[in-house]
Design a protein around this motif. Structure first.
Motif, PDB file in Angstrom:
ATOM      1  N   TYR A 146     -12.489 -10.675  -2.180  1.00 40.46           N
ATOM      2  CA  TYR A 146     -11.374  -9.770  -1.897  1.00 40.46           C
ATOM      3  C   TYR A 146     -10.424  -9.759  -3.092  1.00 40.46           C
ATOM      4  O   TYR A 146     -10.104 -10.820  -3.653  1.00 40.46           O
ATOM      5  CB  TYR A 146     -10.602 -10.228  -0.663  1.00 40.46           C
ATOM      6  N   THR A 147      -9.947  -8.583  -3.461  1.00 41.23           N
ATOM      7  CA  THR A 147      -8.977  -8.468  -4.556  1.00 41.23           C
ATOM      8  C   THR A 147      -7.596  -8.074  -4.052  1.00 41.23           C
ATOM      9  O   THR A 147      -6.645  -8.025  -4.826  1.00 41.23           O
ATOM     10  CB  THR A 147      -9.450  -7.433  -5.588  1.00 41.23           C
ATOM     11  N   VAL A 148      -7.484  -7.801  -2.754  1.00 41.95           N
ATOM     12  CA  VAL A 148      -6.198  -7.454  -2.129  1.00 41.95           C
ATOM     13  C   VAL A 148      -6.067  -8.276  -0.853  1.00 41.95           C
ATOM     14  O   VAL A 148      -6.980  -8.263  -0.007  1.00 41.95           O
ATOM     15  CB  VAL A 148      -6.124  -5.943  -1.788  1.00 41.95           C
ATOM     16  N   PHE A 149      -4.939  -8.991  -0.700  1.00 46.82           N
ATOM     17  CA  PHE A 149      -4.791  -9.855   0.474  1.00 46.82           C
ATOM     18  C   PHE A 149      -4.836  -9.061   1.768  1.00 46.82           C
ATOM     19  O   PHE A 149      -5.400  -9.521   2.769  1.00 46.82           O
ATOM     20  CB  PHE A 149      -3.474 -10.635   0.418  1.00 46.82           C
ATOM     21  N   GLU A 150      -4.255  -7.877   1.783  1.00 45.47           N
ATOM     22  CA  GLU A 150      -4.202  -7.086   3.010  1.00 45.47           C
ATOM     23  C   GLU A 150      -5.592  -6.826   3.580  1.00 45.47           C
ATOM     24  O   GLU A 150      -5.762  -6.697   4.800  1.00 45.47           O
ATOM     25  CB  GLU A 150      -3.470  -5.768   2.751  1.00 45.47           C
ATOM     26  N   GLU A 151      -6.597  -6.774   2.719  1.00 38.16           N
ATOM     27  CA  GLU A 151      -7.969  -6.583   3.195  1.00 38.16           C
ATOM     28  C   GLU A 151      -8.492  -7.841   3.892  1.00 38.16           C
ATOM     29  O   GLU A 151      -9.224  -7.760   4.879  1.00 38.16           O
ATOM     30  CB  GLU A 151      -8.884  -6.195   2.021  1.00 38.16           C
ATOM     31  N   VAL A 152      -8.125  -9.011   3.358  1.00 40.09           N
ATOM     32  CA  VAL A 152      -8.485 -10.271   4.032  1.00 40.09           C
ATOM     33  C   VAL A 152      -7.850 -10.303   5.419  1.00 40.09           C
ATOM     34  O   VAL A 152      -8.504 -10.600   6.427  1.00 40.09           O
ATOM     35  CB  VAL A 152      -8.013 -11.501   3.216  1.00 40.09           C
ATOM     36  N   GLU A 153      -6.546 -10.007   5.454  1.00 37.91           N
ATOM     37  CA  GLU A 153      -5.807 -10.027   6.714  1.00 37.91           C
ATOM     38  C   GLU A 153      -6.394  -9.022   7.708  1.00 37.91           C
ATOM     39  O   GLU A 153      -6.563  -9.323   8.899  1.00 37.91           O
ATOM     40  CB  GLU A 153      -4.339  -9.708   6.437  1.00 37.91           C
ATOM     41  N   LYS A 154      -6.722  -7.831   7.214  1.00 40.91           N
ATOM     42  CA  LYS A 154      -7.295  -6.794   8.073  1.00 40.91           C
ATOM     43  C   LYS A 154      -8.634  -7.240   8.664  1.00 40.91           C
ATOM     44  O   LYS A 154      -8.877  -7.098   9.873  1.00 40.91           O
ATOM     45  CB  LYS A 154      -7.475  -5.509   7.269  1.00 40.91           C
ATOM     46  N   ASP A 155      -9.504  -7.778   7.816  1.00 44.16           N
ATOM     47  CA  ASP A 155     -10.818  -8.221   8.294  1.00 44.16           C
ATOM     48  C   ASP A 155     -10.713  -9.403   9.251  1.00 44.16           C
ATOM     49  O   ASP A 155     -11.464  -9.494  10.232  1.00 44.16           O
ATOM     50  CB  ASP A 155     -11.716  -8.581   7.109  1.00 44.16           C
ATOM     51  N   PHE A 156      -9.773 -10.324   8.968  1.00 43.71           N
ATOM     52  CA  PHE A 156      -9.602 -11.452   9.875  1.00 43.71           C
ATOM     53  C   PHE A 156      -9.073 -10.961  11.219  1.00 43.71           C
ATOM     54  O   PHE A 156      -9.524 -11.409  12.280  1.00 43.71           O
ATOM     55  CB  PHE A 156      -8.660 -12.498   9.279  1.00 43.71           C
ATOM     56  N   GLY A 157      -8.090 -10.051  11.175  1.00 46.47           N
ATOM     57  CA  GLY A 157      -7.539  -9.505  12.414  1.00 46.47           C
ATOM     58  C   GLY A 157      -8.580  -8.770  13.232  1.00 46.47           C
ATOM     59  O   GLY A 157      -8.536  -8.764  14.476  1.00 46.47           O
ATOM     60  N   ALA A 158      -9.542  -8.130  12.550  1.00 42.70           N
ATOM     61  CA  ALA A 158     -10.619  -7.413  13.239  1.00 42.70           C
ATOM     62  C   ALA A 158     -11.782  -8.339  13.585  1.00 42.70           C
ATOM     63  O   ALA A 158     -12.821  -7.868  14.082  1.00 42.70           O
ATOM     64  CB  ALA A 158     -11.107  -6.258  12.366  1.00 42.70           C
ATOM     65  N   GLU A 159     -11.636  -9.633  13.317  1.00 40.04           N
ATOM     66  CA  GLU A 159     -12.653 -10.662  13.585  1.00 40.04           C
ATOM     67  C   GLU A 159     -13.936 -10.418  12.802  1.00 40.04           C
ATOM     68  O   GLU A 159     -15.040 -10.771  13.244  1.00 40.04           O
ATOM     69  CB  GLU A 159     -12.921 -10.799  15.086  1.00 40.04           C
ATOM     70  N   LEU A 160     -13.787  -9.811  11.615  1.00 36.73           N
ATOM     71  CA  LEU A 160     -14.919  -9.665  10.706  1.00 36.73           C
ATOM     72  C   LEU A 160     -15.055 -10.895   9.809  1.00 36.73           C
ATOM     73  O   LEU A 160     -16.084 -11.083   9.157  1.00 36.73           O
ATOM     74  CB  LEU A 160     -14.747  -8.408   9.844  1.00 36.73           C
ATOM     75  N   VAL A 161     -13.980 -11.694   9.723  1.00 34.10           N
ATOM     76  CA  VAL A 161     -14.005 -12.987   9.033  1.00 34.10           C
ATOM     77  C   VAL A 161     -13.786 -14.064  10.079  1.00 34.10           C
ATOM     78  O   VAL A 161     -12.783 -14.046  10.809  1.00 34.10           O
ATOM     79  CB  VAL A 161     -12.925 -13.074   7.936  1.00 34.10           C
ATOM     80  N   HIS A 162     -14.710 -14.992  10.170  1.00 36.72           N
ATOM     81  CA  HIS A 162     -14.633 -16.057  11.176  1.00 36.72           C
ATOM     82  C   HIS A 162     -13.678 -17.151  10.699  1.00 36.72           C
ATOM     83  O   HIS A 162     -13.618 -17.468   9.505  1.00 36.72           O
ATOM     84  CB  HIS A 162     -16.030 -16.649  11.410  1.00 36.72           C
ATOM     85  N   PRO A 163     -12.890 -17.753  11.620  1.00 36.46           N
ATOM     86  CA  PRO A 163     -11.987 -18.845  11.224  1.00 36.46           C
ATOM     87  C   PRO A 163     -12.688 -19.965  10.471  1.00 36.46           C
ATOM     88  O   PRO A 163     -12.141 -20.533   9.522  1.00 36.46           O
ATOM     89  CB  PRO A 163     -11.423 -19.336  12.559  1.00 36.46           C
ATOM     90  N   GLY A 164     -13.911 -20.298  10.879  1.00 38.75           N
ATOM     91  CA  GLY A 164     -14.640 -21.370  10.195  1.00 38.75           C
ATOM     92  C   GLY A 164     -14.940 -21.024   8.753  1.00 38.75           C
ATOM     93  O   GLY A 164     -14.864 -21.881   7.865  1.00 38.75           O
TER      94      GLY A 164
END
Length: 547
Positions: A307-325
């Motif tokens: 990721y080159t933009v934090f908002e994309e990390v946050e967006k994907d995590f919020g959409a559960e596309l990135v797992h907490p683990g």
């Protein structure tokens, strides 16, 4: 949120600690507007924007960042360190201030005999942190508060200020940075005035202090100031990352195994982007330092993603596309890269010795016992086992005949006769709610007359300061009986003093570290208060003080 006893200090202070003449090269390729953007990025709030822009048109900005030298710095210190890197990139002249006098005044967190050692530890560990993120140390100046806070000019300004500031204003200003207790020491009231006498720009936890500065400093001949406020970043538990709360923090010298274990237990609910300390570390440290973040994951789940933009990390995590683990594992890798140079530096024998001297292990500080002292170690003054805390039952409660704000209670603490206890709970707890209630009672304080009636113990409560103040009695485990002993986890075998010597202030020193956790469990230095039946709790006051 994370409060690391820090403040950022910028241009307009009269007491400059002889540190403003450090030559800092110009950030030649940046325009004033670009410098401003770099200086203010990732801050929670900026006051005095136009003043800052005006200064940047004329000269480089002078910035102080300071920290009180109390508990060990932890990984959240990378947040201000990355901000210091921004300041230097923008051509600012940066001084790092070790506020040793403040450390002493803040409820005795650092005794005088340890201050010098802790200043040395802070200097070494902060230099190691800056080196680990590529900040050149030759562009920085390091000073101690006592190098100039004991000067005649500074002291006279503090006296002048004390003649103007009310007790109410001083207490209110220090509410976020000085531990609030029922009977505060005078040092806690001096702390805000001393701070605003030397500083201009601080972290957001100190907003009330610079509100005080706006009101009073013009009377001392200071110009109005600009304020840059760091964000309050969540810790591992979802609340404040604190040096005194073990579960909330990762120490800079923690091993890789400890980092893995602590991150594994960190609060990081799927899809929850609020109060997420793991996600916040990505935002406020890794992105400013590296400009990107790699989420490492198994190929069957999509493989690594940069990721080159934090908002994309946050967006994907919020959409559960990135797992907490996966998020935790990726932060673990990045964090260990930052910490490894620090660990290696502190393998040096002289730095290991400094660490052990500045932060001695209390369990190894026993030099024998007092005669007749019931086994209490002479130099182990802060062992919580010295407190005689018991479960009690309120067998009767009535208004004090001579004080409308006080209750007069009879409390069964497992002795032949109930003890008389006077407590100031009328405004907070209904009389019928106290009757027959199981409570916690501190039984070895010196009896004290309160409006003519001797109080033979203290009923322990959790409290949160504010408007209105909130107070709740602590609750023992269900099915507890009067007289059952309350102990701190790990201190089960120590014997309480027969009576606490008020001149030694044992209770006052221990009480500073008594608090309620974020899950409403009573703790002393992150260790649980317990009886043989389980934990001591309170109903609702998360993060409250105990007194």
């Amino acid at each position: 949120p994370i409060c690391i006893d820090t403040w950022i200090i910028a241009p307009y202070t009269r007491h400059r600690a002889a540190a403003d003449n450090v030559p800092i090269p110009m950030a030649g390729q940046l325009s004033p507007d670009e410098k401003y953007d770099l200086i203010t990025r990732n801050l929670q709030e900026v006051l005095g924007e136009e003043k800052l822009k005006q200064i940047l048109q004329e000269r480089e900005l002078k910035v102080y960042w300071g920290t009180a030298t109390t508990g060990k710095p932890h990984v959240a210190y990378f947040v201000p360190m990355s901000k210091i890197a921004d300041f230097l990139k923008a051509g600012c002249e940066v001084t790092i201030l070790f506020a040793d006098l403040h450390a002493y005044l803040d409820n005795m967190k650092a005794p005088w005999e340890l201050l010098e050692l802790r200043v040395k530890y802070y200097e070494q560990v902060i230099k190691a942190m800056l080196e680990s993120i590529g900040v050149p140390l030759d562009k920085l100046k390091f000073v101690k508060g006592t190098d100039y806070q004991l000067s005649r000019e500074y002291t006279l300004d503090v006296y002048r200020l004390s003649s103007m500031v009310t007790e109410h204003d001083a207490k209110k200003a220090g509410a976020e940075v000085v531990k609030q207790v029922e009977h505060p020491l005078l040092s806690g009231l001096l702390y805000p005035g001393l701070q605003l006498s030397l500083s201009t720009v601080w972290g957001v936890d100190q907003r009330k202090i610079f509100t005080l500065a706006e009101k009073y400093l013009p009377s001392l001949g200071f110009a109005k100031r600009s304020h840059l406020m760091n964000p309050m970043v969540p810790g591992l538990t979802g609340a404040k990352m604190s040096s005194s709360e073990e579960e909330s923090k990762i120490d800079l010298l923690d091993s890789k195994e400890d980092v893995k274990k602590k991150l594994k237990k960190a609060f990081c609910e799927p899809g929850n982007i609020q109060n997420n300390g793991v996600l916040s570390f990505v935002k406020y440290v890794l992105f400013p330092l590296h400009g990107e973040f790699c989420v490492k994951r198994d190929p069957k789940w999509g493989g690594d993603k940069v990721y080159t933009v934090f908002e994309e990390v946050e967006k994907d995590f919020g959409a559960e596309l990135v797992h907490p683990g996966d998020l935790k594992a990726s932060v673990e890798v990045a964090l260990n890269k930052l910490m490894e140079p620090i660990r290696k530096k502190f393998e040096m024998p002289e730095l290991r010795k400094l660490t052990n001297s500045a932060y001695p292990d209390p369990s190894k500080n026993r030099k024998g016992t007092k005669a007749g002292g019931g086994g209490v170690a002479e130099d182990d003054q802060l062992a919580p086992s010295r407190l005689d805390i018991r479960v009690g039952k309120v067998v009767s409660v009535e208004k004090h005949p001579d004080a409308d704000s006080l209750y007069l209670e009879k409390i069964d603490v497992g002795e032949p006769e109930p003890r008389t206890v006077v407590s100031g709970l009328v405004a907070y707890v209904a009389q019928e709610d106290l009757q027959d209630r199981m409570v916690l009672v501190l039984c070895n304080l010196k009896p004290q007359k309160m409006r003519g009636i001797e109080s033979q113990a203290m009923l322990l409560c959790a409290s949160i300061e504010g408007e209105p103040r909130q107070v709740e009695p602590l609750d023992p485990p269900e099915d507890s009986s009067p007289g059952e002993r309350v102990f701190v986890e790990g201190y089960e075998t120590g014997k309480p003093d027969e009576r606490l010597n008020p001149k030694k202030k044992v209770w006052e020193k221990l009480q500073v570290d008594l608090k309620v956790s974020d899950v409403c469990v009573a703790q002393w230095k992150d260790k649980q208060l317990m009886t043989k039946l389980g934990q001591i709790t309170c109903k609702t006051l998360k993060g409250g003080n105990i007194s």
